[in-house]
Scaffold this motif. Structure first.
Motif, mmCIF file in Angstrom:
data_model
loop_
_atom_site.group_PDB
_atom_site.id
_atom_site.type_symbol
_atom_site.label_atom_id
_atom_site.label_comp_id
_atom_site.label_asym_id
_atom_site.label_seq_id
_atom_site.Cartn_x
_atom_site.Cartn_y
_atom_site.Cartn_z
ATOM 1 N N ALA A 1 -79.127 18.132 49.801
ATOM 2 C CA ALA A 1 -79.682 17.363 51.157
ATOM 3 C C ALA A 1 -80.799 16.640 50.405
ATOM 4 O O ALA A 1 -81.476 16.779 49.613
ATOM 5 N N PRO A 2 -80.890 15.443 51.203
ATOM 6 C CA PRO A 2 -81.995 14.317 50.796
ATOM 7 C C PRO A 2 -83.343 15.135 51.088
ATOM 8 O O PRO A 2 -83.485 15.507 52.030
ATOM 9 N N VAL B 1 -83.878 20.394 57.808
ATOM 10 C CA VAL B 1 -82.666 20.205 58.701
ATOM 11 C C VAL B 1 -81.489 20.774 58.219
ATOM 12 O O VAL B 1 -80.699 21.171 58.697
ATOM 13 N N TRP B 2 -81.061 19.905 56.920
ATOM 14 C CA TRP B 2 -79.765 20.514 56.485
ATOM 15 C C TRP B 2 -79.740 21.907 55.952
ATOM 16 O O TRP B 2 -78.684 22.403 55.899
ATOM 17 N N VAL B 3 -80.838 22.288 55.513
ATOM 18 C CA VAL B 3 -80.893 23.749 54.936
ATOM 19 C C VAL B 3 -80.367 24.714 56.341
ATOM 20 O O VAL B 3 -79.562 25.782 56.395
ATOM 21 N N ALA B 4 -81.160 24.368 57.499
ATOM 22 C CA ALA B 4 -80.724 25.205 58.663
ATOM 23 C C ALA B 4 -79.288 24.723 59.181
ATOM 24 O O ALA B 4 -78.720 25.856 59.557
ATOM 25 N N SER B 5 -78.858 23.727 58.958
ATOM 26 C CA SER B 5 -77.564 23.335 59.265
ATOM 27 C C SER B 5 -76.409 24.009 58.404
ATOM 28 O O SER B 5 -75.655 24.630 59.006
ATOM 29 N N ALA B 6 -76.782 24.222 57.236
ATOM 30 C CA ALA B 6 -75.895 24.874 56.331
ATOM 31 C C ALA B 6 -75.771 26.525 56.683
ATOM 32 O O ALA B 6 -74.878 27.394 56.755
ATOM 33 N N ILE C 1 -73.397 16.809 51.423
ATOM 34 C CA ILE C 1 -73.955 17.872 52.144
ATOM 35 C C ILE C 1 -73.444 17.899 53.458
ATOM 36 O O ILE C 1 -73.178 18.925 54.213
ATOM 37 N N LYS C 2 -72.734 16.936 54.154
ATOM 38 C CA LYS C 2 -71.950 16.901 55.277
ATOM 39 C C LYS C 2 -70.632 17.578 54.922
ATOM 40 O O LYS C 2 -70.257 18.522 55.844
ATOM 41 N N GLY C 3 -69.952 17.284 53.924
ATOM 42 C CA GLY C 3 -68.629 17.992 53.549
ATOM 43 C C GLY C 3 -69.014 19.480 53.410
ATOM 44 O O GLY C 3 -68.311 20.460 53.628
ATOM 45 N N TYR C 4 -70.097 19.788 52.893
ATOM 46 C CA TYR C 4 -70.422 21.093 52.451
ATOM 47 C C TYR C 4 -70.705 21.960 53.729
ATOM 48 O O TYR C 4 -70.319 23.157 54.020
ATOM 49 N N VAL C 5 -71.361 21.367 54.820
ATOM 50 C CA VAL C 5 -71.742 22.154 56.117
ATOM 51 C C VAL C 5 -70.330 22.413 56.704
ATOM 52 O O VAL C 5 -70.202 23.348 57.487
ATOM 53 N N LEU D 1 -82.716 26.354 65.225
ATOM 54 C CA LEU D 1 -84.297 25.955 65.615
ATOM 55 C C LEU D 1 -85.113 26.083 64.553
ATOM 56 O O LEU D 1 -86.319 25.501 64.580
ATOM 57 N N GLY D 2 -84.666 26.744 63.384
ATOM 58 C CA GLY D 2 -85.736 27.014 62.349
ATOM 59 C C GLY D 2 -86.244 25.500 61.719
ATOM 60 O O GLY D 2 -87.333 25.270 61.186
ATOM 61 N N GLY D 3 -85.167 24.722 61.751
ATOM 62 C CA GLY D 3 -85.531 23.101 61.022
ATOM 63 C C GLY D 3 -86.711 22.410 61.804
ATOM 64 O O GLY D 3 -87.723 22.073 61.175
#
Length: 419
Positions: free
Chosen positions: A44-45, A51-56, A109-113, A365-367
Motif C-alpha cells: 500500500a502507498p 485504509v488498505w490494511v483494513a481493506s485487505a 494492492i488492488k489486485g491483492y485485495v 471501520l478500523g481504517g
C-alpha cells in the motif's frame, strides 16, 4: 481418560481422517494472520496505508457473507464434506495466485485485495459443512466436545503459526507465507473431497428447505436470534483491532513483525487452554457464561489502549484469547442442538454469514478510526465498547428475569438447554 468428554470425538473414524488435514490448514491460517496485513503494509502507498490494511483484512472474510446469501440455491443440498472441500480448494487456488503474481512483480494492492476477497467466497459454506458433519456423525451429547476439538486445533495453530510466519517473512517475505497457506488449504481440500466417504454419513430426509430457511429458523428461535445479535456486536467491535494492532506495532512502537507475532501467539496460547476447558462446560448456563465472557474480554483489551507496557499488553491479549474459544464453541453448539435435518447447513451458513460479516465491517471501520483516533485510541475504544456491550446485555437479561421485559416467544425445551 475414559471419562474425558473428548474420547468419543478422537476415536471416531471419520473425524480421525479429518483432523490431520484440518490441523495443517489451521497452521497455514495461523501464519496468514500475520502475513495478510504485513503484505498489505508493503504494497500500500504510505498515505493510505491504514485504509488498505483494513481493506485487505476485511476482504479476506467479507465475501464469505455474500457467498452465504447468494449461493444457497446451488449449495444448500450438497454434502457437508463437499462444502468444506470446495471452500478449501477455492482458497488454495486464489491464495496461491498471490505469491505467483508477486514473484513476477505483477501484484498491486488492488489486485491483492481482489484475490483475498475471491478466496473467501465459499467460507461460510465451508464452515457450515464442517460443523454440520460434526453434528451428523456425533450424538448431541458430544457436539460441544467435537466443536471444542476443532477450536483447540485452531488455537494450537494460532500459537505456532505467527512465529513460523515471522521466520518465513524474514527469509522470503509475506508472500512466501501465503504460498504455504495455499498449500495447506490444498491438503484440506484433498482431505474432504477424497478421504471422507459419502456413505456412512447420515443425511436428512427433509428436502423442502428454502434459500431463506436458515434465517427463518434463527428469527423464530429467541435464543438463537439473541445470541446472533450479541455475536454480531461482539465481533464487530473487535474488528478494528485487526487494523489498529499491526499499525500500533509497526508505527507506534516501531517494532518488527516479531512483536505482532508475539501478540497473536499469546492470544493463541490462551485460546489453546480455553479450547481444552470448553469441553467441560456442558452444564453451564449459556447466557451468564456468554455475557461474562464478553464483558471480561473487553476489560482485558483495555490495557492495549491505555499505554500499558508491551509485556502487560501481550499478557492481557493472551488472557482475552482464553475466552474466545468458549464463546464461539458454545454458540455453535446451541445452533447444532436447535436445528436439525436439511435446515442445519443453512442455519449454520446464515449464522456464519452474519458473524463473518461483522468482523470485516468492524475491520473496515478500523481504517477511519485509526486515522481519526490513532491506533492506541482505536484499541481503547474497542475494548471499552466490548465491555459496555457485555454489561448492557447482562442488564437486559436481569430485567427479563425480573419480568420487566417480556420475551416474544418461549423457546422449545431443546433451545433452553443449559449450554
Amino acid at each position: 481418560m475414559r471419562a474425558s468428554p473428548y474420547r468419543p470425538v478422537m476415536s471416531h473414524t471419520t473425524l480421525r481422517r479429518i483432523l490431520p488435514g484440518f490441523a495443517v490448514s489451521s497452521l497455514g491460517d495461523g501464519m496468514a494472520v500475520v502475513a495478510v496485513s504485513w503484505l498489505a503494509i508493503e504494497l500500500a502507498p504510505a498515505a493510505d496505508r491504514s485504509v488498505w490494511v483494513a481493506s485487505a483484512a476485511a476482504a479476506y472474510t467479507l465475501s464469505g457473507a455474500a457467498g452465504a446469501l447468494l449461493l444457497g440455491r446451488f449449495l444448500r443440498h450438497r454434502r457437508p464434506a463437499l462444502l468444506a472441500g470446495w471452500d478449501a480448494a477455492l482458497r488454495a487456488v486464489m491464495l496461491g495466485a498471490i505469491p505467483v503474481l508477486h514473484a513476477f512483480d505483477a501484484l498491486g494492492i488492488k489486485g491483492y485485495v481482489v484475490l483475498l476477497a475471491l478466496s473467501s467466497v465459499l467460507h461460510s459454506w465451508g464452515q457450515a459443512g464442517i460443523y454440520t458433519l460434526i453434528a451428523r456423525v456425533l450424538p448431541a451429547r458430544d457436539h460441544l466436545a467435537g466443536n471444542a476439538v476443532l477450536s483447540g486445533v485452531g488455537s494450537v495453530a494460532t500459537v505456532a503459526g505467527p512465529p513460523l510466519a515471522t521466520l518465513l517473512i524474514v527469509l522470503g517475505g509475506p508472500a512466501t507465507v501465503l504460498a504455504v497457506d495455499a498449500a495447506t488449504f490444498l491438503v484440506l481440500a484433498v482431505t474432504f473431497l477424497l478421504l471422507v466417504p459419502g456413505e456412512g454419513i447420515p443425511e436428512p430426509q427433509e428436502e423442502q428447505a428454502s434459500r431463506a430457511a436458515g434465517f427463518s429458523v434463527i428469527r423464530q428461535t429467541p435464543a438463537l436470534s439473541g445470541l446472533l445479535a450479541l455475536s454480531f456486536a461482539f465481533f464487530f467491535l473487535f474488528g478494528p483491532v485487526y487494523v489498529a494492532l499491526p499499525l500500533h506495532v509497526s508505527e507506534g512502537l516501531g517494532a518488527p513483525a516479531g512483536v505482532l507475532a508475539a501478540f497473536y501467539t499469546a492470544f493463541g496460547a490462551g485460546a489453546v487452554l480455553g479450547s481444552f476447558l470448553t469441553g467441560f462446560l456442558s452444564r453451564w448456563r449459556m447466557w451468564p457464561t456468554t455475557l461474562g465472557i464478553v464483558t471480561l474480554f473487553g476489560l482485558l483489551m483495555l490495557p492495549l489502549g491505555l499505554g500499558a507496557p508491551t509485556t502487560v499488553s501481550v499478557l492481557c491479549f493472551g488472557l482475552a484469547g482464553l475466552l474466545w474459544p468458549p464463546y464461539s464453541t458454545l454458540s455453535t453448539t446451541l445452533f447444532q442442538r436447535s436445528t436439525t435435518g436439511a435446515l442445519l447447513p443453512q442455519a449454520l451458513a446464515a449464522s456464519s454469514a452474519v458473524r463473518v460479516l461483522s468482523v470485516p465491517l468492524g475491520t473496515a471501520l478500523g481504517g477511519p478510526l485509526v486515522a481519526a483516533l490513532g491506533a492506541v485510541g482505536t484499541l481503547r475504544l474497542s475494548g471499552g465498547a466490548i465491555a459496555a456491550l457485555g454489561l448492557a446485555a447482562a442488564g437486559c437479561l436481569a430485567l427479563r428475569a425480573r419480568g420487566f421485559v417480556t420475551p416474544r416467544k418461549e423457546p422449545a425445551a431443546e433451545d433452553r438447554a443449559p449450554v
